[in-house]
Design an enzyme around this catalytic site. Structure first.
Site, short mmCIF file in Angstrom:
data_model
loop_
_atom_site.label_atom_id
_atom_site.label_comp_id
_atom_site.label_asym_id
_atom_site.label_seq_id
_atom_site.Cartn_x
_atom_site.Cartn_y
_atom_site.Cartn_z
N ASP A 1 -39.63 2.49 0.71
CA ASP A 1 -38.83 2.45 1.37
C ASP A 1 -38.27 3.09 1.86
O ASP A 1 -38.38 4.05 1.22
CB ASP A 1 -37.36 1.40 0.56
CG ASP A 1 -37.18 0.56 1.03
OD1 ASP A 1 -36.80 0.84 2.44
OD2 ASP A 1 -37.30 -0.36 0.77
N LEU B 1 -26.29 -7.40 0.50
CA LEU B 1 -25.99 -7.21 -0.87
C LEU B 1 -25.68 -8.38 -1.54
O LEU B 1 -25.28 -8.91 -2.00
CB LEU B 1 -24.96 -6.57 -0.81
CG LEU B 1 -24.31 -4.99 -0.62
CD1 LEU B 1 -22.39 -4.55 -0.33
CD2 LEU B 1 -25.30 -4.20 -1.37
N ARG C 1 -28.13 -10.61 -0.99
CA ARG C 1 -29.63 -10.77 -1.74
C ARG C 1 -30.10 -9.23 -2.96
O ARG C 1 -30.77 -10.17 -3.96
CB ARG C 1 -30.33 -11.73 -1.01
CG ARG C 1 -31.69 -10.61 0.11
CD ARG C 1 -31.34 -11.15 1.21
NE ARG C 1 -31.91 -10.62 2.04
CZ ARG C 1 -31.13 -9.63 2.82
NH1 ARG C 1 -29.86 -10.03 2.89
NH2 ARG C 1 -31.34 -8.76 4.07
N ASP D 1 -41.56 -8.06 4.61
CA ASP D 1 -40.81 -9.29 5.10
C ASP D 1 -41.45 -9.76 6.15
O ASP D 1 -41.04 -9.97 7.66
CB ASP D 1 -39.54 -9.55 5.34
CG ASP D 1 -39.35 -8.50 5.99
OD1 ASP D 1 -39.37 -7.14 6.61
OD2 ASP D 1 -38.05 -7.99 6.25
N CYS E 1 -36.48 -13.05 7.84
CA CYS E 1 -35.45 -13.31 7.09
C CYS E 1 -34.24 -12.94 7.81
O CYS E 1 -33.15 -13.07 7.63
CB CYS E 1 -35.04 -12.70 5.97
SG CYS E 1 -36.40 -13.76 4.26
N CYS F 1 -29.64 -7.46 20.89
CA CYS F 1 -30.09 -8.58 20.07
C CYS F 1 -29.36 -7.92 18.60
O CYS F 1 -28.48 -7.51 18.57
CB CYS F 1 -31.20 -8.80 20.10
SG CYS F 1 -32.34 -6.73 19.07
#
Length: 379
Positions: free
Chosen positions: A65, A74, A76, A133, A196, A336
């Site tokens: 990561d 935070l 999830r 993801d 997500c 965005c």
């Protein structure tokens, strides 16, 4: 290998509830201690996967990561708390896991998982748990596992729905089970399935699906139970319904090398020409001066409701059909959440309609919140 593994007295006490299961026993626990699992991503799915694998006693865990903890995580990502915002996810995850179970060997890789490093990263592990993801990395994980002969325990989440499966499973006869490409030979059109951050996810869903993913890893390592090889488990939290679909090997599936996955998924920039950019400081100056420019927001309506800069909302998926609403006479600034979707919108407009006056807001809403106005929520 498990025959040479010994459990200390404290380990025997810690894993007593595992050892008490007749089908699992001491041999199963030894297999877990001998096991080596690489978890790609320590976010929504990675958090419960890592917590349960560490608690269960998987002896060697690798964490891939490159990201840092953000406040929007935070809701999830249960490995982290408010004090961790801004810290390395991988390093913080390691600290939490060792606090949970000090009898582990944990290695962190603070890097992106790419086709250049994929095979090297997975080579020393037995199982790969995919907590990513996005489609390019998902296909990369799959292909690397197939080429390296590794089991890929897959999961994905979106809004209220989750999926779990076990790909490239080593059968008793030495053959391999279906892989991700047998199920999805081609990715969906770019932009059709948001991630997500764009589409949202129910906070508890990663915990539900990630726990199932961890369960599958444990079953693969120990040989206890029947893994989801050749089957895809589907879960809908909104209706609390489940389905299991059969996945078969596709004889036309051929994986011989790692490829350009951004290009394969249709999201690689169509041109090497850089997109013109403007910083949040420059935009702020234009606003203060009352300059004549057009501000376009290409996020989704629900995102606009959370935080906005009073720009004109034209979601990315509708940008081409709404091109007539965008001026060619004055400076147009497109933004965005982070700058990725707005850059894609600009490339699309430049390619299809010949715009030459478009500027991407570097860092998007996130940069505006951090550098200009902390009152604009990050999400």
């Amino acid at each position: 290998m498990s025959q040479n593994i010994q459990l200390s007295g404290p380990e025997m006490a810690r894993y007593a509830r595992h050892i008490a299961i007749p089908e699992f026993g001491l041999e199963g626990q030894k297999k877990l201690k001998a096991g080596k699992v690489l978890v790609i991503g320590s976010g929504g799915l990675g958090s419960p996967v890592l917590l349960y694998l560490a608690a269960a006693g998987v002896g060697t865990i690798g964490i891939v990561d490159f990201d840092t903890v953000d406040e929007s995580n935070l809701q999830r990502q249960i490995l982290f708390n408010v004090n961790d915002v801004g810290t390395s996810k991988a390093e913080t995850a390691k600290e939490r896991l060792l606090a949970l179970n000090p009898h582990l060997n944990i290695t962190v890789y603070k890097t992106r998982f790419t086709r250049e490093n994929a095979l090297d990263l997975i080579k020393d592990y037995d199982v790969v748990a995919d907590g990513t993801d996005n489609f390019p990395t998902r296909y990369l994980v799959n292909d690397a596992c197939v080429l390296a002969g590794k089991v890929n325990v897959y999961a994905s989440i979106f809004q209220f729905e989750g999926q779990v499966s076990v790909f490239n499973y080593l059968n008793a006869d030495g053959t391999r089970g279906p892989n991700y490409r047998d199920m999805f030979p081609e990715p969906p059109p770019p932009g059709l399935v948001p991630n997500c951050a764009e589409g949202g996810v129910l906070g508890v869903l990663p915990g539900i699906i990630g726990s199932m993913q961890a369960s599958e890893v444990i079953k693969v390592l120990t040989g206890v139970g029947e893994p989801l090889a050749g089957r895809l488990f589907l879960f809908d939290a909104a209706s609390f319904t489940t389905r299991i679909l059969k996945v078969s090997k596709n004889p036309d599936t051929k994986i011989t090398e790692l490829i350009n996955y951004e290009q394969f998924c249709g999201i690689e920039p169509a041109s090497d020409k850089p997109v013109k950019e403007i910083t949040v400081q420059e935009l702020n100056e234009l606003m203060i001066e009352g300059a004549d420019f057009q501000l376009i927001d290409v996020r989704e309506p629900h995102e606009y409701g959370i935080a906005n800069l009073d720009g004109e909302l034209i979601p990315l998926g509708t940008i081409s059909s709404a091109a007539h609403r965008i001026s060619k006479e004055k400076q147009v600034i497109v933004h965005c959440r982070s700058g990725v979707r707005s850059a894609k919108a600009i490339r699309e407009l430049e390619s299809l309609f010949g715009f030459e006056n478009l500027y991407n807001l570097k860092g998007g809403i996130l940069a505006w919140s951090k550098e200009i106005d902390a009152g604009v929520p990050q999400y």
